[in-house]
Motif scaffolding. Sequence first.
Motif, PDB file in Angstrom:
ATOM      1  N   ALA A  88       0.843  -1.188   0.000  1.00 32.47           N
ATOM      2  CA  ALA A  88       0.000   0.000   0.000  1.00 32.47           C
ATOM      3  C   ALA A  88       0.883   1.246   0.000  1.00 32.47           C
ATOM      4  CB  ALA A  88      -0.898  -0.007   1.239  1.00 32.47           C
ATOM      5  N   PRO A  89       0.357   2.382  -0.475  1.00 33.36           N
ATOM      6  CA  PRO A  89       1.172   3.603  -0.551  1.00 33.36           C
ATOM      7  C   PRO A  89       1.839   3.995   0.764  1.00 33.36           C
ATOM      8  CG  PRO A  89      -0.810   3.889  -1.845  1.00 33.36           C
ATOM      9  CD  PRO A  89      -0.951   2.572  -1.139  1.00 33.36           C
ATOM     10  N   ASN A  90       1.109   3.965   1.871  1.00 35.35           N
ATOM     11  CA  ASN A  90       1.724   4.323   3.146  1.00 35.35           C
ATOM     12  C   ASN A  90       2.803   3.322   3.548  1.00 35.35           C
ATOM     13  OD1 ASN A  90       0.494   6.773   3.916  1.00 35.35           O
ATOM     14  ND2 ASN A  90      -1.378   5.698   4.471  1.00 35.35           N
ATOM     15  N   THR A  91       2.610   2.054   3.189  1.00 36.97           N
ATOM     16  CA  THR A  91       3.635   1.045   3.453  1.00 36.97           C
ATOM     17  C   THR A  91       4.872   1.320   2.618  1.00 36.97           C
ATOM     18  OG1 THR A  91       1.921  -0.596   3.943  1.00 36.97           O
ATOM     19  CG2 THR A  91       4.129  -1.422   3.442  1.00 36.97           C
ATOM     20  N   ARG A  92       4.673   1.727   1.367  1.00 37.07           N
ATOM     21  CA  ARG A  92       5.809   2.077   0.506  1.00 37.07           C
ATOM     22  C   ARG A  92       6.622   3.214   1.122  1.00 37.07           C
ATOM     23  NH1 ARG A  92       2.582   2.196  -5.334  1.00 37.07           N
ATOM     24  NH2 ARG A  92       2.379  -0.060  -5.594  1.00 37.07           N
ATOM     25  N   SER A  93       5.930   4.212   1.627  1.00 33.66           N
ATOM     26  CA  SER A  93       6.629   5.338   2.257  1.00 33.66           C
ATOM     27  C   SER A  93       7.425   4.869   3.465  1.00 33.66           C
ATOM     28  CB  SER A  93       5.618   6.408   2.679  1.00 33.66           C
ATOM     29  OG  SER A  93       6.254   7.477   3.339  1.00 33.66           O
ATOM     30  N   GLY A  94       6.844   3.950   4.257  1.00 30.31           N
ATOM     31  CA  GLY A  94       7.553   3.426   5.431  1.00 30.31           C
ATOM     32  C   GLY A  94       8.776   2.614   5.049  1.00 30.31           C
ATOM     33  N   ILE A  95       8.665   1.790   3.999  1.00 30.02           N
ATOM     34  CA  ILE A  95       9.816   1.024   3.522  1.00 30.02           C
ATOM     35  C   ILE A  95      10.912   1.966   3.061  1.00 30.02           C
ATOM     36  CG2 ILE A  95      10.617  -0.539   1.716  1.00 30.02           C
ATOM     37  CD1 ILE A  95       7.862  -1.898   1.841  1.00 30.02           C
ATOM     38  N   ASN A  96      10.525   2.999   2.318  1.00 34.11           N
ATOM     39  CA  ASN A  96      11.484   3.989   1.826  1.00 34.11           C
ATOM     40  C   ASN A  96      12.238   4.639   2.981  1.00 34.11           C
ATOM     41  OD1 ASN A  96      12.079   6.970   1.373  1.00 34.11           O
ATOM     42  ND2 ASN A  96      11.746   6.352  -0.744  1.00 34.11           N
ATOM     43  N   GLU A  97      11.501   5.063   3.999  1.00 31.86           N
ATOM     44  CA  GLU A  97      12.116   5.720   5.156  1.00 31.86           C
ATOM     45  C   GLU A  97      13.084   4.774   5.869  1.00 31.86           C
ATOM     46  OE1 GLU A  97      10.702   8.115   9.198  1.00 31.86           O
ATOM     47  OE2 GLU A  97       9.318   6.745   8.180  1.00 31.86           O
ATOM     48  N   SER A  98      12.694   3.511   5.994  1.00 37.11           N
ATOM     49  CA  SER A  98      13.534   2.537   6.691  1.00 37.11           C
ATOM     50  C   SER A  98      14.804   2.225   5.907  1.00 37.11           C
ATOM     51  CB  SER A  98      12.737   1.254   6.928  1.00 37.11           C
ATOM     52  OG  SER A  98      11.553   1.506   7.672  1.00 37.11           O
ATOM     53  N   LEU A  99      14.668   1.999   4.604  1.00 33.56           N
ATOM     54  CA  LEU A  99      15.838   1.701   3.787  1.00 33.56           C
ATOM     55  C   LEU A  99      16.798   2.885   3.755  1.00 33.56           C
ATOM     56  CD1 LEU A  99      14.280  -0.208   0.746  1.00 33.56           C
ATOM     57  CD2 LEU A  99      15.411  -1.161   2.762  1.00 33.56           C
ATOM     58  N   THR A 100      16.254   4.090   3.748  1.00 38.66           N
ATOM     59  CA  THR A 100      17.103   5.286   3.784  1.00 38.66           C
ATOM     60  C   THR A 100      17.924   5.315   5.069  1.00 38.66           C
ATOM     61  OG1 THR A 100      15.606   6.582   2.392  1.00 38.66           O
ATOM     62  CG2 THR A 100      17.096   7.814   3.818  1.00 38.66           C
ATOM     63  N   ALA A 101      17.277   5.062   6.202  1.00 36.91           N
ATOM     64  CA  ALA A 101      17.972   5.111   7.491  1.00 36.91           C
ATOM     65  C   ALA A 101      19.073   4.053   7.577  1.00 36.91           C
ATOM     66  CB  ALA A 101      16.972   4.921   8.634  1.00 36.91           C
ATOM     67  N   VAL A 102      18.779   2.830   7.137  1.00 38.02           N
ATOM     68  CA  VAL A 102      19.777   1.761   7.210  1.00 38.02           C
ATOM     69  C   VAL A 102      20.928   2.046   6.249  1.00 38.02           C
ATOM     70  CG1 VAL A 102      20.190  -0.699   6.853  1.00 38.02           C
ATOM     71  CG2 VAL A 102      18.076   0.057   7.945  1.00 38.02           C
ATOM     72  N   THR A 103      20.613   2.532   5.062  1.00 32.65           N
ATOM     73  CA  THR A 103      21.667   2.837   4.086  1.00 32.65           C
ATOM     74  C   THR A 103      22.604   3.913   4.617  1.00 32.65           C
ATOM     75  OG1 THR A 103      20.183   2.258   2.262  1.00 32.65           O
ATOM     76  CG2 THR A 103      22.119   3.570   1.714  1.00 32.65           C
ATOM     77  N   MET A 104      22.046   4.940   5.270  1.00 32.36           N
ATOM     78  CA  MET A 104      22.882   5.991   5.855  1.00 32.36           C
ATOM     79  C   MET A 104      23.845   5.411   6.882  1.00 32.36           C
ATOM     80  SD  MET A 104      22.147   8.909   4.412  1.00 32.36           S
ATOM     81  CE  MET A 104      22.857  10.087   5.556  1.00 32.36           C
ATOM     82  N   ALA A 105      23.390   4.396   7.618  1.00 31.68           N
ATOM     83  CA  ALA A 105      24.228   3.794   8.662  1.00 31.68           C
ATOM     84  C   ALA A 105      25.291   2.864   8.090  1.00 31.68           C
ATOM     85  CB  ALA A 105      23.355   3.020   9.647  1.00 31.68           C
ATOM     86  N   LEU A 106      25.143   2.475   6.827  1.00 29.24           N
ATOM     87  CA  LEU A 106      26.063   1.518   6.224  1.00 29.24           C
ATOM     88  C   LEU A 106      26.912   2.146   5.124  1.00 29.24           C
ATOM     89  CD1 LEU A 106      23.780  -1.653   6.065  1.00 29.24           C
ATOM     90  CD2 LEU A 106      25.793  -1.300   7.512  1.00 29.24           C
ATOM     91  N   LEU A 107      27.149   3.455   5.232  1.00 31.56           N
ATOM     92  CA  LEU A 107      28.009   4.141   4.272  1.00 31.56           C
ATOM     93  C   LEU A 107      29.399   4.341   4.866  1.00 31.56           C
ATOM     94  CD1 LEU A 107      25.595   6.899   2.882  1.00 31.56           C
ATOM     95  CD2 LEU A 107      26.317   4.789   1.738  1.00 31.56           C
TER      96      LEU A 107
END
Length: 457
Positions: free
Chosen positions: A94-113
């Motif tokens: 669902a759209p709100n779920t997509r936004s949540g996945i996006n936010e989560s992947l962004t946070a984890v990616t920032m931590a793994l740079l």
Amino acid sequence: MKSLDVKVWSVRKRNTKKSSYDVRWIVAGNVFSEQFRTKGLADHFRSKLLQAAHGGEGFDTASGLPDSMVERAASMSWYAFALRYLAMKWPHAAPNTRSGINESLTAVTMALLEDRPGQPSEELIRKTLRNWAFVLPGPDERELPDDIANTLSWVSKASRPLADLGDAALARAVLDSLRLKLDGTAAAAETVRRKRRTLVNALHYAVDLGEFKENPVARIRWKKPKVAGDVDPRVVANPEQARALLTAVSYVGGYGRARGRRLVGLFACMYYGAFRPAEAVALSEVDLKLPERGWGTALLNRTRPSVGKQWTDSGETHDDRGLKNRPAEEVRPVPIPPQLVVILKQHLDTFGTAEDGRLFTNERGGVVGSSTYYRVWQEARTLALSPAAVESPLAARPYDLRHSALSTWLNSGVDPTEVAERAGNSVEVLLGRYAKCLDGRQEIANRKIEDLLSEYE
């Protein structure tokens, strides 16, 4: 080369405005270095080098890395994996779920740079990940501005290998990073838990792909932040307060402009029918049975939640979906009391419907956005409530009208199974979240107890 040719230097802080830490070591007479944003990550990297050297592991003379780390560096990066995971999840979310996945992947990616030359600002990296990388269609299918393309190129090179999450210390550091907001303060418990769920789910997918034998994060003993599962009883309005608030809505924006008048029925659906806001926004005339007298019925079957355009398949701000957590075509009949029947009939007589039959529209005839009805509600609270009540949590959000409705029904003695059926919840969720006293109900109970005790004095 063999470990006897390796010398690892200590971690030292770089003398720059932005804190970073160097790890330097020598392999076969050649000096190598890596930069890290935190001392913890630098120490972790240094310990890996020392373990490899003490264990007699061979070192690559080109990269200076132990053989085991060279093998991991050649594996899929976290960023490449995250793009693959997103492509798998997106079509069915669902759209709100997509936004949540996006936010989560962004946070984890920032931590793994890792720190690399040419690093863009953290603000630009985060903006690029949020608005370009983790949205479909993906960056490879869109024309990118130069700064965005350069940032994505840097991220793809700086992203740590997915295999690194198999290290418990690093995985724990990533989990800990999810606890903080951008300003360094603690993130909301529900936000932290949502991001962790996405990470765990993503790594289950990595197991399916054969990247791990077992989920490396799921086995870590990490204390999850506690989330308040029940409704704050302070938000619940009693019937007198609810009526005053609905009356106040009609005064918002003046009579002619009717900013508030056209939304009285919307809020009344939330209070008298316990509709979710997105259910009330989607309500159509064909969904209603409004008799001349007595109870009516609303046949709920659609929702129109407010989400960003980038999250919907249609490219519209409001998604058009079935009921929450229900099959797409399921209908939920909800009996509506005479008070709501009268309000809805008055609304239809005064404002009619939109072209598609929806009852409630904004001033331009479009779908009512959450920001629109939220502003009207805040103005109504200042008109209906005392200054002290305005500053309190009482009915602070439109959704609190639903909390008030369900609490009212439970306190009136309606069977919880019936209440859950009307609300579209399970009985467990209902009793766990909504079984709260009405505002002022305790005073009534206190008087009854006091009267009983008085009889024996």
